[in-house]
Design a protein around this motif. Structure first.
Motif, mmCIF file in Angstrom:
data_model
loop_
_atom_site.group_PDB
_atom_site.id
_atom_site.type_symbol
_atom_site.label_atom_id
_atom_site.label_comp_id
_atom_site.label_asym_id
_atom_site.label_seq_id
_atom_site.Cartn_x
_atom_site.Cartn_y
_atom_site.Cartn_z
ATOM 1 N N HIS A 1 -5.789 -2.347 8.089
ATOM 2 C CA HIS A 1 -4.617 -2.872 7.391
ATOM 3 C C HIS A 1 -4.533 -2.305 5.976
ATOM 4 C CE1 HIS A 1 -3.377 -5.879 10.375
ATOM 5 N NE2 HIS A 1 -4.659 -6.095 10.592
ATOM 6 N N GLU A 2 -5.665 -2.227 5.311
ATOM 7 C CA GLU A 2 -5.697 -1.672 3.958
ATOM 8 C C GLU A 2 -5.288 -0.205 3.971
ATOM 9 O OE1 GLU A 2 -8.867 -1.152 0.234
ATOM 10 O OE2 GLU A 2 -9.401 -2.332 2.007
ATOM 11 N N VAL A 3 -5.738 0.513 4.988
ATOM 12 C CA VAL A 3 -5.368 1.927 5.115
ATOM 13 C C VAL A 3 -3.856 2.079 5.223
ATOM 14 C CG1 VAL A 3 -5.519 3.963 6.601
ATOM 15 C CG2 VAL A 3 -7.562 2.578 6.149
ATOM 16 N N LEU A 4 -3.237 1.310 6.108
ATOM 17 C CA LEU A 4 -1.796 1.446 6.324
ATOM 18 C C LEU A 4 -0.999 0.938 5.124
ATOM 19 C CD1 LEU A 4 -1.306 0.574 10.089
ATOM 20 C CD2 LEU A 4 -1.643 2.801 8.998
ATOM 21 N N ASP A 5 -1.492 -0.092 4.441
ATOM 22 C CA ASP A 5 -0.806 -0.558 3.243
ATOM 23 C C ASP A 5 -0.743 0.546 2.198
ATOM 24 O OD1 ASP A 5 -0.358 -3.053 4.296
ATOM 25 O OD2 ASP A 5 -2.013 -4.038 3.218
ATOM 26 N N LEU A 6 -1.843 1.255 2.008
ATOM 27 C CA LEU A 6 -1.864 2.304 1.003
ATOM 28 C C LEU A 6 -1.005 3.487 1.431
ATOM 29 C CD1 LEU A 6 -4.709 3.252 -1.275
ATOM 30 C CD2 LEU A 6 -3.453 5.104 -0.197
ATOM 31 N N LEU A 7 -1.038 3.828 2.719
ATOM 32 C CA LEU A 7 -0.223 4.941 3.185
ATOM 33 C C LEU A 7 1.265 4.600 3.107
ATOM 34 C CD1 LEU A 7 -2.317 6.264 6.203
ATOM 35 C CD2 LEU A 7 -2.231 7.119 3.859
ATOM 36 N N TRP A 8 1.607 3.342 3.355
ATOM 37 C CA TRP A 8 3.003 2.910 3.196
ATOM 38 C C TRP A 8 3.434 3.054 1.736
ATOM 39 C CZ3 TRP A 8 6.866 1.592 6.466
ATOM 40 C CH2 TRP A 8 7.971 0.916 5.937
ATOM 41 N N TYR A 9 2.564 2.658 0.817
ATOM 42 C CA TYR A 9 2.850 2.784 -0.609
ATOM 43 C C TYR A 9 3.067 4.244 -0.989
ATOM 44 C CZ TYR A 9 2.150 2.581 -5.680
ATOM 45 O OH TYR A 9 2.302 2.713 -7.036
ATOM 46 N N ARG A 10 2.368 5.136 -0.289
ATOM 47 C CA ARG A 10 2.536 6.571 -0.548
ATOM 48 C C ARG A 10 3.718 7.153 0.233
ATOM 49 N NH1 ARG A 10 -1.673 8.976 -3.139
ATOM 50 N NH2 ARG A 10 -1.415 10.998 -2.142
ATOM 51 N N GLU A 11 4.542 6.290 0.778
ATOM 52 C CA GLU A 11 5.793 6.633 1.465
ATOM 53 C C GLU A 11 5.581 7.378 2.775
ATOM 54 O OE1 GLU A 11 8.252 8.558 -1.572
ATOM 55 O OE2 GLU A 11 9.159 6.584 -1.939
#
Length: 355
Positions: free
Chosen positions: A259-269
């Motif tokens: 979940h943390e991985v995808l949250d950060l990747l989402w933030y990076r668009e």
């Protein structure tokens, strides 16, 4: 009033325009056609990616260039996506349409982005005639992954897995090159070319020293970002560590939480990521319910021992087996010029979510 024959034809043209752009990045693919009162085309436009003018703005600009100021007054704008109603890198398309005096807007898909939606309602409130859902299914198909990502609120995850017939990803001694055939490996490069990021675990880096770039498929734009998940340091001699030192787009996320991985990747668009493994990372994403599609390459090879393609999924009985829907099957033939090559079966699947 429903869509006219001319408007439906213009929508098909707008879809063609939008499809010229690769389906990557944070923004959808959008096309726009402006029609005059006689249903003749005034101008066309399409969005070329984040930070560039939106399709409606581009079409309005071209209208002014070709016919002069006021060319769009009283016109009909045919757009593949509901005009946006927010300030991002560019201003709201609703403002541009209202400022140009457009009298009617025909759009296909409703914008699933809560930050940008509401354009149709605002246009109606300003007195513009608005018709939606014209060829909406075709428009959604054009931006299928982007739409899914917006609805999920996270990147769409495609898990790529390659294995032997008995489910092994490597032999007992750790070797894995090559289980699948050349056509399958080139297919993986095409998968990479269609995503924003490629994700592996530190175990894969240590075992395989992958490069993770697109080399055997056409690529438009930048290479997908390469992401390594795990707490262990990357060996300085590894390909990915050397690439990072050279300033290439490589990132290590020191976490074991998908979940943390995808949250950060989402933030990076990033809206679409390719999960390439290994077994432990794939299992972590699966157990978290974060695998949306699976592309499995299965070779007619037996090992009998060695690393499994996926680690423990927490399934103890056949009644709890993870079931997937089969979307496509393709046989990738071996290279007849190479006696060491092997055919591979490619399975495209989608996990069955709990209903």
């Amino acid at each position: 009033m429903g869509a006219t024959t001319a408007e439906r034809a213009a929508m098909r043209r707008a879809l063609e325009l939008a499809a010229q752009v690769p389906a990557r990045g944070p923004n959808p693919r959008v096309g726009c056609v402006l029609l005059d009162a006689d249903d003749s085309t005034i101008s066309e436009g399409f969005h070329r990616g984040a930070g560039t003018p939106h399709a409606e703005v581009e079409a309005l600009r071209r209208a002014s260039e070709s016919r002069g100021p006021g060319a769009a007054r009283g016109a009909t704008a045919v757009v593949t996506l509901e005009p946006c109603n927010h300030h991002g890198r560019t201003g709201p398309c609703v403002d541009a349409l209202l400022g140009a005096g457009v009298a009617r807007v025909v759009h296909a898909q409703q914008d699933p982005n809560p930050a940008a939606s509401g354009g149709a309602a605002r246009l109606r409130a300003a007195g513009v005639d608005v018709l939606g859902s014209v060829l909406a299914d075709e428009a959604r198909a054009l931006n299928a992954t982007w739409s899914r990502a917006l609805e999920l609120g996270r990147p769409v995850v495609t898990w790529k897995v390659a294995s032997t017939l008995d489910g092994r990803a490597a032999a007992a001694d750790g070797t894995s090159r090559w289980i699948t055939g050349r056509a399958a490996r080139h297919g993986v490069h095409r998968l990479r070319a269609g995503v924003d990021a490629v994700v592996v675990g530190t175990g894969t880096v240590l075992a395989d020293d992958p490069d993770l770039t697109v080399r055997h498929a056409p690529l438009t734009g930048q290479q997908p970002e390469r992401v390594v998940v795990g707490l262990r340091d990357l060996p300085a001699s590894s390909r990915l560590a050397r690439a990072a030192a050279a300033g290439e787009a490589v990132m290590q996320l020191r976490t074991h939480d998908p979940h943390e991985v995808l949250d950060l990747l989402w933030y990076r668009e990033h809206r679409h990521v390719l999960l390439e493994g290994g077994p432990a990372l794939a299992a972590a994403f699966w157990r978290a319910g974060l695998v949306d599609d699976v592309v499995a390459y299965v070779a007619p090879v037996l090992l009998g021992n060695g690393a499994s393609a996926v680690a423990d999924l927490g399934i103890g009985t056949i009644a709890d087996a993870a079931r997937l829907d089969l979307l496509d099957v393709a046989v990738l033939p071996r290279d007849p010029e190479d006696p060491t090559d092997t055919p591979t079966v490619r399975l495209t699947l989608r996990p069955r979510k709990e209903r």
